[in-house]
Design an enzyme around this catalytic site. Structure first.
Site, PDB file in Angstrom:
ATOM      1  N   ASP A   1      34.208 -18.902  -1.595  1.00 27.94           N
ATOM      2  CA  ASP A   1      35.132 -18.069  -0.775  1.00 27.94           C
ATOM      3  C   ASP A   1      34.714 -18.912   0.982  1.00 27.94           C
ATOM      4  O   ASP A   1      34.823 -18.118   1.854  1.00 27.94           O
ATOM      5  CB  ASP A   1      34.789 -16.598  -0.583  1.00 27.94           C
ATOM      6  CG  ASP A   1      35.529 -15.794  -1.523  1.00 27.94           C
ATOM      7  OD1 ASP A   1      36.578 -15.865  -1.567  1.00 27.94           O
ATOM      8  OD2 ASP A   1      34.844 -15.154  -2.464  1.00 27.94           O
TER       9      ASP A   1
ATOM     10  N   ARG B   1      28.342 -14.721  -1.675  1.00 29.88           N
ATOM     11  CA  ARG B   1      28.749 -15.390  -0.399  1.00 29.88           C
ATOM     12  C   ARG B   1      27.653 -15.613   0.298  1.00 29.88           C
ATOM     13  O   ARG B   1      27.660 -16.338   1.379  1.00 29.88           O
ATOM     14  CB  ARG B   1      29.709 -14.373   0.364  1.00 29.88           C
ATOM     15  CG  ARG B   1      31.019 -14.173  -0.631  1.00 29.88           C
ATOM     16  CD  ARG B   1      32.345 -13.805   0.251  1.00 29.88           C
ATOM     17  NE  ARG B   1      32.537 -14.774   1.406  1.00 29.88           N
ATOM     18  CZ  ARG B   1      33.368 -14.548   2.337  1.00 29.88           C
ATOM     19  NH1 ARG B   1      34.009 -13.561   2.713  1.00 29.88           N
ATOM     20  NH2 ARG B   1      33.538 -15.676   3.353  1.00 29.88           N
TER      21      ARG B   1
ATOM     22  N   ARG C   1      31.344  -3.903   2.141  1.00 28.12           N
ATOM     23  CA  ARG C   1      30.623  -5.050   2.265  1.00 28.12           C
ATOM     24  C   ARG C   1      29.410  -4.891   3.428  1.00 28.12           C
ATOM     25  O   ARG C   1      28.622  -5.576   3.317  1.00 28.12           O
ATOM     26  CB  ARG C   1      31.579  -6.109   2.653  1.00 28.12           C
ATOM     27  CG  ARG C   1      32.658  -6.710   1.566  1.00 28.12           C
ATOM     28  CD  ARG C   1      31.845  -7.277   0.791  1.00 28.12           C
ATOM     29  NE  ARG C   1      32.963  -7.665  -0.456  1.00 28.12           N
ATOM     30  CZ  ARG C   1      33.648  -9.105  -0.504  1.00 28.12           C
ATOM     31  NH1 ARG C   1      33.643  -9.497   0.435  1.00 28.12           N
ATOM     32  NH2 ARG C   1      34.486  -9.359  -1.391  1.00 28.12           N
TER      33      ARG C   1
ATOM     34  N   HIS D   1      38.252  -4.879   4.522  1.00 29.82           N
ATOM     35  CA  HIS D   1      37.300  -5.012   5.829  1.00 29.82           C
ATOM     36  C   HIS D   1      38.336  -4.156   6.755  1.00 29.82           C
ATOM     37  O   HIS D   1      39.184  -3.964   6.814  1.00 29.82           O
ATOM     38  CB  HIS D   1      37.210  -6.409   6.361  1.00 29.82           C
ATOM     39  CG  HIS D   1      36.409  -7.448   5.749  1.00 29.82           C
ATOM     40  ND1 HIS D   1      36.883  -8.525   5.163  1.00 29.82           N
ATOM     41  CD2 HIS D   1      35.122  -6.975   4.893  1.00 29.82           C
ATOM     42  CE1 HIS D   1      35.887  -9.081   4.228  1.00 29.82           C
ATOM     43  NE2 HIS D   1      34.678  -8.398   4.169  1.00 29.82           N
TER      44      HIS D   1
ATOM     45  N   CYS E   1      40.461 -14.464   9.008  1.00 28.45           N
ATOM     46  CA  CYS E   1      39.202 -14.782   8.266  1.00 28.45           C
ATOM     47  C   CYS E   1      39.002 -16.243   8.322  1.00 28.45           C
ATOM     48  O   CYS E   1      37.790 -16.476   7.785  1.00 28.45           O
ATOM     49  CB  CYS E   1      39.226 -14.009   7.161  1.00 28.45           C
ATOM     50  SG  CYS E   1      40.777 -14.392   6.015  1.00 28.45           S
TER      51      CYS E   1
HETATM   52  C1  CIR Z   1      36.106 -12.047  -0.278  1.00 23.92           C
HETATM   53  O1  CIR Z   1      36.626 -10.995  -1.054  1.00 23.92           O
HETATM   54  O2  CIR Z   1      35.095 -12.021   0.249  1.00 23.92           O
HETATM   55  C2  CIR Z   1      37.210 -13.199  -0.019  1.00 23.92           C
HETATM   56  N1  CIR Z   1      37.935 -13.309  -1.384  1.00 23.92           N
HETATM   57  C3  CIR Z   1      38.135 -12.801   1.131  1.00 23.92           C
HETATM   58  C4  CIR Z   1      37.236 -12.441   2.429  1.00 23.92           C
HETATM   59  C5  CIR Z   1      38.451 -12.168   3.454  1.00 23.92           C
HETATM   60  N2  CIR Z   1      37.809 -12.020   4.737  1.00 23.92           N
HETATM   61  C6  CIR Z   1      38.252 -11.360   5.678  1.00 23.92           C
HETATM   62  O3  CIR Z   1      39.424 -11.053   5.692  1.00 23.92           O
HETATM   63  N3  CIR Z   1      37.468 -11.433   6.698  1.00 23.92           N
END
Ligand code: CIR
Length: 254
Positions: A60, A85, A130, A160, A247
Site C-alpha cells: 500500500d 503498512r 486504524r 478513514h 491518499c
Molecule cells: C489500506 O487499506 O490501507 C489501503 N488499501 C488504502 C488506503 C487508503 N488511504 C487513504 O484513504 N488515506
C-alpha cells in the site's frame, strides 16, 4: 511553494489491505498511468512533486497520506493501524526531515494519516479501525502546545475519517453523514454526497483548486450547483485498493 510528496505504485499493489471492498484484479499498468496523471495534475496546480520509491514489502506504499501528518510547524510520522503498512513510514519520515522537525507516533498508539483532517487550528482525528485513542492522544500532546485544538470523531462503516468528510473551503465540508455521528462537523456548512456515491466525500484541496474522483458525476453536479468547481480525475484502479484522491499525496508548504 507547495511540495507534494508521492510514492510510486509498487510491485505488490495486488496484495493491498482491503477492509470494506472485495478484492478484484487491479491493472498495474493502468494504476501507474492514473497515478502519473494525478501527479501531473498536482504539478499543474503548482506543486513541486517529489516521488519516493515503493518497496516490494509495501503493498500500500502508494497511499502515502497514511504515513504522516504534516503541520506547518512539525511533521508527525504515523504508525499505521495495519501492521503490513508499518514498513512505509521510515522513508517518508526521512524525506520530511528536509522540511520539518519530525515526531513519531509510538506503540501502542496507531494512527493513519487518512484519519487526520486539519481545518485551520483544529485537527479532527478519526477513531477508526486504524487509529486508536492512544494515537489520537499522542497527536494531542504534540499539537496542543503549538496552538491546535484536537477533536475526536468516531468513524464507522468506512476506512478513514477522510473517506467520510473533507474540506471544500475553510467553512464547508463535503460529507457522507452515514459514516459519522449525527452532529459531526455541525460548525461547518455541510454538503452531502449524492446517496448513490457513498465514496464521493474525498476531495483534495490544493490552494483554491480541488481534485475529485471522476467516478462521482452526481456529487460533482451537486457541487457545481453550490458553486464548487472541481477537477475530476480518474483514479478508478487505485479506488479498487480502497484509495481516494487525498491518499496518494502529502501536500504542504515547503
Ligand atoms: C489500506 O487499506 O490501507 C489501503 N488499501 C488504502 C488506503 C487508503 N488511504 C487513504 O484513504 N488515506
Amino acid at each position: 511553494m507547495l511540495v507534494a510528496l508521492t510514492r510510486e505504485v509498487g510491485p505488490a499493489l495486488d496484495r493491498c489491505e482491503l477492509t470494506h471492498l472485495r478484492r478484484v484484479t487491479i491493472d498495474p499498468v493502468l494504476a501507474a498511468r492514473q497515478h502519473e496523471d494525478y501527479e501531473r495534475a498536482l504539478a499543474g496546480l503548482g506543486c513541486a512533486v517529489r516521488r519516493l520509491p515503493t518497496g516490494a514489502d509495501m503493498p500500500d506504499g502508494v497511499f502515502i497520506e497514511d504515513t504522516a501528518v504534516v503541520l506547518d510547524e512539525l511533521a508527525v510520522a504515523a504508525r499505521p493501524g495495519a501492521p503490513s503498512r508499518r514498513a512505509e513510514t521510515d522513508a517518508v519520515a526521512e524525506a520530511l526531515r528536509a522540511y520539518r522537525p519530525v515526531a513519531r507516533v509510538e506503540a501502542p498508539g496507531t494512527l493513519d494519516g487518512g484519519d487526520v483532517l486539519r481545518a485551520g487550528r483544529t485537527i479532527f482525528v478519526g477513531l477508526s479501525s486504524r487509529t486508536n485513542r492512544e494515537g489520537l492522544e499522542q497527536v494531542r500532546r504534540l499539537a496542543e502546545p503549538l496552538g491546535y485544538a484536537v477533536e475526536a470523531v468516531e468513524v464507522t462503516g468506512c476506512l478513514h475519517l477522510k473517506t467520510a468528510v473533507t474540506l471544500l473551503d475553510d467553512h464547508t465540508v463535503l460529507i457522507n453523514p452515514a459514516w459519522l455521528p449525527s452532529g459531526a462537523f455541525a460548525g461547518f456548512t455541510r454538503v452531502a454526497v449524492d446517496p448513490a456515491e457513498p465514496f464521493a466525500a474525498n476531495v483534495l484541496r490544493i490552494g483554491e483548486a480541488r481534485l475529485h474522483g471522476a467516478e462521482f458525476p452526481r456529487t460533482r453536479a451537486r457541487l457545481a450547483g453550490q458553486g464548487f468547481e472541481v477537477h475530476a480525475i480518474d483514479m478508478s484502479e487505485l479506488a479498487k485498493a480502497e484509495g481516494g484522491v487525498t491518499c496518494c499525496s502529502l501536500v504542504f508548504p515547503a
